[in-house]
Design an enzyme around this catalytic site. Structure first.
Site, short mmCIF file in Angstrom:
data_model
loop_
_atom_site.label_atom_id
_atom_site.label_comp_id
_atom_site.label_asym_id
_atom_site.label_seq_id
_atom_site.Cartn_x
_atom_site.Cartn_y
_atom_site.Cartn_z
N PHE A 134 1.01 -1.40 0.00
CA PHE A 134 -0.27 -0.26 0.16
C PHE A 134 1.08 1.04 -0.15
O PHE A 134 1.75 0.92 1.09
CB PHE A 134 -0.95 0.05 1.29
CG PHE A 134 -1.47 1.51 1.23
CD1 PHE A 134 -3.08 1.26 -0.29
CD2 PHE A 134 -1.18 2.36 1.43
CE1 PHE A 134 -4.06 2.47 0.27
CE2 PHE A 134 -2.42 3.76 1.73
CZ PHE A 134 -3.54 3.71 0.48
N ASP A 219 9.49 2.76 1.71
CA ASP A 219 8.30 2.94 1.70
C ASP A 219 8.16 3.23 3.82
O ASP A 219 7.51 2.05 3.81
CB ASP A 219 6.82 3.04 1.25
CG ASP A 219 6.04 3.38 1.38
OD1 ASP A 219 5.23 4.32 2.62
OD2 ASP A 219 4.31 3.71 1.13
N LYS A 248 2.67 10.23 8.12
CA LYS A 248 1.89 9.88 9.02
C LYS A 248 2.10 10.22 10.55
O LYS A 248 2.14 11.14 10.72
CB LYS A 248 1.78 8.24 9.09
CG LYS A 248 1.64 7.74 8.34
CD LYS A 248 0.15 6.12 8.70
CE LYS A 248 -1.17 6.32 7.63
NZ LYS A 248 -0.62 4.81 6.33
C1 LIG Z 1 -1.03 5.08 4.81
C2 LIG Z 1 0.10 4.90 4.06
C3 LIG Z 1 0.83 5.51 2.73
C4 LIG Z 1 -0.43 6.83 2.01
O1 LIG Z 1 -0.70 7.24 3.10
P1 LIG Z 1 -1.03 8.79 3.11
O2 LIG Z 1 -0.92 10.06 4.15
O3 LIG Z 1 -2.90 8.56 3.05
O4 LIG Z 1 -1.10 9.58 1.65
C5 LIG Z 1 1.68 5.28 1.94
N1 LIG Z 1 2.41 4.24 3.04
C6 LIG Z 1 2.12 3.30 3.59
C7 LIG Z 1 3.14 2.25 3.62
C8 LIG Z 1 0.86 3.59 4.19
O5 LIG Z 1 0.73 2.97 5.39
#
Ligand SMILES: *Cc1c(COP(=O)(O)O)cnc(C)c1O
Length: 395
Positions: A134, A219, A248
């Site tokens: 994700f 990520d 986050k």
């Molecule tokens: C939440 C998340 C995202 C997306 O972040 P947003 O601030 O909602 O755009 C991307 N990568 C990972 C691993 C996430 O947990």
């Protein structure tokens, strides 16, 4: 006004793109939330990992108050003290890279993808990403996310993305060629159900990227900022990536994202190639600085490790008691409980009893408390979860 009045506003005026729990939250303090009827909720999934040091951490609130009285935003045509300082603090806690600031995880990943294409020769354009990953909800980041459910209805997607099963080394070798410009993976898949990368997997990505002149992008939007017990998830491994992305928990509740790249790569992002109007504004950066200071002054990395181990032990005990728990996965305070059946009703029944957890991929309960969590709070959470599991299956 009561909860029903607010729900009615949403029904009429807010686009219904979220499955929301029927509670209106009016206050948050550390690991506790209050709804409009003044019910208390113990929060073991604060802000989907945004409130990584608890809700309204006093040091973050203080920093925001102070910054708000001085300068909220100035465009990136100028320099600001806070953006420079936050970049230095992040760089020193990672691999000495340079930062680009934005406002969310998806934007941080967009920046990384753009930089990878920009930095590598023109014939390199492919990205390898993992199944069940994700990476966000923009067009490029849903495409990077290896889950058809995020693609459905939005075709055609941007070209050049190839998916491999997570932790599958042979598949990586097979997918790699001279057209690959980058590999993007999470060190621990979050939304995908708390799956940790094996050391061999990350090492193979590193080796293949080096061999083929591609960039390794991790990520760290969910794993970053101490959640796993180290500043960044990759720090549990021997590898050093070329880029990491964060968001986050970085702002302690204020919207901020960042992409960090090794300086030799970062230099490809020359003026005019990428930008964000709000990115790196003084308020968000002041919050980010306060988050890092709070984590260090209060020894929260240490607490995340200790409380992570404690929670895991408690969850393992529940596993002995309830066959519905198959096994526990994760690192630090990023824990997943793999169930043998769907967990949605467990989440709602916990909430009725004042406990907030999450369920992802249908059968994985996510237990991701803040780094300030105490033994007592974990005990209370486990007691409620125990009660709910004891009631057995329910609809
Ligand atoms: C939440 C998340 C995202 C997306 O972040 P947003 O601030 O909602 O755009 C991307 N990568 C990972 C691993 C996430 O947990």
């Amino acid at each position: 006004m009561n909860t029903q009045d607010i729900l009615s506003l949403f029904e009429k005026y807010v686009i219904a793109n979220y499955g929301r729990l029927p509670k209106v939250i009016v206050k948050g303090q550390n690991n506790t939330l209050w709804d409009m009827e003044n019910n208390e909720i113990l929060d073991m999934f604060p802000g989907w990992a945004v409130s990584g040091i608890g809700h309204c951490h006093p040091k973050v609130v203080e920093a925001i108050r102070k910054q708000a009285g001085e300068l909220l935003h100035i465009d990136n045509t100028f320099y600001t003290i806070q953006q420079g300082q936050l970049a230095k603090m992040l760089s020193e806690r990672a691999f000495g890279g340079q930062c680009f600031f934005c406002n969310s995880g998806a934007e941080a990943n967009e920046a990384a993808l753009k930089l990878a294409r920009k930095h590598t020769p023109r014939e390199k354009y492919k990205f390898i990403t993992a199944e069940k990953s994700f990476h966000g909800r923009t067009f490029a980041t849903i495409t990077a996310s290896g889950q058809p459910k995020y693609h459905n209805g939005f075709l055609p997607l941007p070209a050049g993305f190839v998916y491999v099963p997570y932790n599958d080394i042979d598949a990586l070798h097979e997918a790699f060629d001279e057209e690959v410009c980058g590999v993007m993976v999470e060190p621990i898949q979050g939304e995908g159900g708390i799956h940790e990368a094996t050391p061999e997997y990350l090492q193979t990505i590193r080796d293949l990227c080096d061999e083929h002149g591609a960039l390794m992008i991790l990520d760290e939007v969910q794993t970053g900022m101490g959640r796993t017990g180290r500043w960044f998830g990759y720090q549990h491994y021997e590898v050093v990536p070329d880029m990491i992305t964060m968001a986050k928990a970085l702002g302690g509740g204020v919207a901020i994202g960042a992409m960090m790249a090794r300086p030799e790569i970062a230099k490809s992002l020359v003026p005019g190639t990428h930008a964000s109007t709000f990115g790196g504004n003084s308020l968000a950066c002041a919050a980010g600085i306060a988050v890092i200071e709070a984590i260090e002054e209060d020894n929260l990395l240490d607490n995340a490790n200790k409380m992570g181990q404690y929670t895991r032990k408690k969850l393992e005990q529940l596993k002995e008691k309830y066959p519905i728990i198959d096994h526990i996965r994760g690192k630090g305070l990023m824990l997943g409980i793999q169930l043998t059946m769907p967990g949605g009703s467990i989440v709602s029944r916990c909430l009725e009893k004042g406990l907030r957890i999450n369920c992802t991929q249908d059968t994985v309960l996510r237990f991701m408390p803040s780094m300030t969590v105490s033994k007592d709070e974990i005990d209370r959470a486990i007691t409620i979860l125990d009660e709910v599991l004891g009631e057995g299956e329910q609809e």
